[in-house]
Design an enzyme around this catalytic site. Structure first.
Site, short mmCIF file in Angstrom:
data_model
loop_
_atom_site.label_atom_id
_atom_site.label_comp_id
_atom_site.label_asym_id
_atom_site.label_seq_id
_atom_site.Cartn_x
_atom_site.Cartn_y
_atom_site.Cartn_z
N GLU A 178 1.56 -0.83 10.57
CA GLU A 178 2.16 -1.38 9.35
C GLU A 178 3.63 -1.72 9.60
OE1 GLU A 178 1.65 1.33 6.09
OE2 GLU A 178 2.37 -0.13 4.61
N ASN A 236 -5.05 -3.25 -0.55
CA ASN A 236 -4.98 -1.89 0.01
C ASN A 236 -4.65 -0.90 -1.10
OD1 ASN A 236 -4.29 0.16 2.25
ND2 ASN A 236 -2.42 0.11 1.01
N GLU A 237 -5.35 0.19 -1.13
CA GLU A 237 -5.09 1.26 -2.09
C GLU A 237 -4.75 0.69 -3.47
OE1 GLU A 237 -2.48 4.35 -0.54
OE2 GLU A 237 -3.95 4.85 1.00
N TYR A 247 -6.43 11.51 4.75
CA TYR A 247 -5.44 12.20 5.59
C TYR A 247 -5.66 13.70 5.45
CZ TYR A 247 -2.91 7.75 5.98
OH TYR A 247 -2.55 6.45 6.26
N GLU A 266 -7.85 4.13 7.15
CA GLU A 266 -6.65 4.96 7.38
C GLU A 266 -7.12 6.40 7.49
OE1 GLU A 266 -3.19 4.46 4.86
OE2 GLU A 266 -3.58 2.31 4.69
N GLN A 312 -0.77 5.86 12.48
CA GLN A 312 -0.59 4.46 12.80
C GLN A 312 -0.09 4.36 14.25
OE1 GLN A 312 1.89 2.22 10.14
NE2 GLN A 312 0.95 3.08 8.31
O1 AHR Z 1 -0.14 4.98 6.35
C1 AHR Z 1 0.90 5.11 5.43
C2 AHR Z 1 0.48 4.73 4.03
O2 AHR Z 1 -0.53 5.59 3.60
C3 AHR Z 1 -0.13 3.37 3.86
O3 AHR Z 1 0.81 2.37 3.72
C4 AHR Z 1 -0.92 3.53 2.60
O4 AHR Z 1 -2.03 2.68 2.54
C5 AHR Z 1 -1.30 4.98 2.60
O5 AHR Z 1 -1.02 5.59 1.39
#
Ligand code: AHR
Length: 520
Positions: free
Chosen positions: A55, A202-203, A270, A324, A373
């Site tokens: 990103e 995204n999101e 995550y 992600e 990332q």
């Molecule tokens: O990876 C960091 C952020 O995490 C991304 O920009 C977003 O999509 C997620 O919340």
């Protein structure tokens, strides 16, 4: 403990050079067993499960991949050669870009044409820094071509328009005469790039517009309609999916979006306690156990999202795309909190290895995943500091595991003792096996117990075995890491602790280790 025989007397002959020191395959606290059904594979593990996400955030792009053509750091058209070379060694299959949250405030037209004339913008999500748009569509697609990887572009739904997204697709993929294709040519690119993977926002439940699932599903239908296929290229459109365990988001999208309009639905997961992120490096066994426990819970989350998908799509036409995933710790002290720079230890490598095993196992539905990332951000594979570049423990996992790319998933029956800590328990061993097109069987094994070795008995059924070799990733401590001063503290090594006894392969999996075996 399961008993079995590896077929063929050849086995005995060819293993005679191996020691017979690990003949015990009992079921004590430090022993596990694995049966691999080498002739029963059905599903292929898409190489895209080993994908990446990069990103416009911190030093992922600027100061990471991109140094500019004038830089003294060796580069090709502004892109660092050492990063390209390192990622090629992992056979990086795809790269998602430009975000993340950044995607929904990115206006692609600002990132084309002569660099000195590109407008600047504020990257409001990530540190409020000025983005000069010097890395745009042409630079990203050049990076992908240099790495021989498939681009996965995420379009702007949150602050963009249907017209803007539709024109971006035309700019990138149309071969004929049109305003956008002509503009691309004027900017120096004759041929279309034929990009396949296309994210529609995204999101969108959060940074991508705080939409309801119903509203987003309707938006997806509009946007996807006008993202056209050009020539023979089929655009594989990916709907912005759920946050970790938000099952109702997945359900609404599966219900409200015609399946013919989408290739997949994404999921972000995550391994983070958002109320109390811990240090990436200063941790003890409490935090080690906690992160691995969170990592393990992705299995349940995946299964529940997939159960919902099965209800609406029993034939599994719609893919689950985990675009992600990874660890998200505190930023390193003294660094910009908006840049999400964290160190990477053996614990992160464990999370990568376990997660990839889980994705492999579910490859019938999971067709792509993207670690967050690649460079200098979150669970990075690569760090840079001026002209120096460093490979993290997570990098080594991707390098070892590339043997699973596009290989046939083999059924594995695993019996594992527990790794016990403070009255809690997690399975000590995780394993995933595949067979490549040339018939080689690979098995990736993780022992998460930081104290105990594991005596593992592996029974390969349905294949003749003539040789076994292996590689191992481990280190002295659970928080061992690589630094620019000491870049090889956590590194791959040849794995030798294997033998053959009682018709089975006997492996001593050291505490806190990741091993990939190659069985021919
Ligand atoms: O990876 C960091 C952020 O995490 C991304 O920009 C977003 O999509 C997620 O919340």
């Amino acid at each position: 403990m399961k008993r079995s025989i590896i077929s063929g007397s050849l086995v005995l002959l060819l293993f005679c050079f191996l020691q017979l020191t690990h003949a015990q395959s009992g079921s004590g606290p430090g022993s596990a067993s694995i049966v691999i059904h080498a002739d029963m594979g059905k599903e292929v593990i898409s190489r895209h499960i080993y994908g990446h996400f990069s990103e416009h955030l911190g030093h992922c792009i600027y100061g990471g991949y991109w140094v500019g053509e004038e830089s003294g750091i060796p580069n090709t058209r502004g892109i660092r050669n050492d990063i390209v070379e390192a990622l090629r060694k992992t056979a990086i299959p795809n790269l998602r870009w430009p975000g993340g949250c950044f995607a929904d405030e990115y206006h692609w037209m600002d990132g084309i044409g002569p660099r000195d004339q590109r407008p600047k913008m504020v990257n409001t999500h990530w540190g409020g820094v000025t983005e000069d748009n010097s890395f745009g569509t042409h630079e990203f697609l050049d990076l992908c071509e240099q790495m021989n990887t498939e681009p996965y572009i995420c379009g702007n739904v949150g602050s963009g328009s249907v017209e803007e997204m539709s024109k971006w697709v035309e700019y990138i993929n149309f071969d004929g005469i049109s305003p956008m294709a002509d503009l691309r040519r004027a900017n120096g690119r004759e041929e279309p790039w034929n990009v396949k993977y296309w994210g529609v926002g995204n999101e969108n439940w959060g940074c991508g517009g705080h939409m309801s699932a119903e509203f987003y599903a309707d938006q997806f239908r509009r946007y996807a309609t006008y993202c056209r296929n050009y020539g023979d290229n089929r655009l594989l459109k990916i709907a912005g999916g759920a946050n970790s365990t938000d099952y109702s988001w997945t359900e609404t999208l599966m219900k409200n979006i015609p399946h013919s309009l989408m290739f997949g639905i994404s999921l972000h997961y995550y391994t983070t306690d958002w109320s109390n992120k811990g240090s990436a490096t200063e941790f003890g066994e409490d935090e080690y156990f906690d992160i691995l426990d969170r990592c393990l819970k992705i299995e349940d989350a995946l299964d529940r999202h997939m159960t919902i998908m099965d209800r609406y799509d029993p034939e599994k036409r719609v893919a689950l795309i985990v675009d992600e995933w990874g660890t998200w710790h505190q930023v390193e002290p003294g660094t910009n909190p908006g840049f999400l720079f964290q160190q990477n230890t053996l614990r992160d490598a464990m999370v990568a290895a376990l997660s990839l095993n889980y994705f492999n196992e579910r490859c019938e539905r999971i067709k792509m995943a993207n670690i967050a990332q690649t460079v200098n951000v979150l669970q990075a594979l690569i760090f840079t500091e001026e002209e120096k570049m460093l490979l993290t423990p997570t990098y080594h996992v991707f390098k070892m595991y590339k043997v699973h790319h596009d290989a046939l998933l083999l059924p594995v029956v695993l019996e594992s003792p527990d790794y016990e800590y403070n009255g809690m328990a997690l399975p000590m061993i995780s394993a995933s096996a595949s067979r490549s097109a040339d018939g080689i069987i690979h098995i990736s094994i993780v022992n998460i117990d930081p104290h105990q070795d594991n005596q593992l008995a592996i029974d390969v059924r349905g294949a003749d075995v003539s040789s076994v070799t292996g590689r191992i990733l481990t280190a002295e401590k659970i928080n061992s890491l690589n630094t620019f001063e000491d870049p090889d503290r956590v590194r791959l090594a040849e794995f030798k602790d294997l033998s053959f006894a009682r018709g089975m392969l006997q492996v001593t999996m050291p505490a806190k280790s990741i091993v990939v075996l190659e069985i021919e």
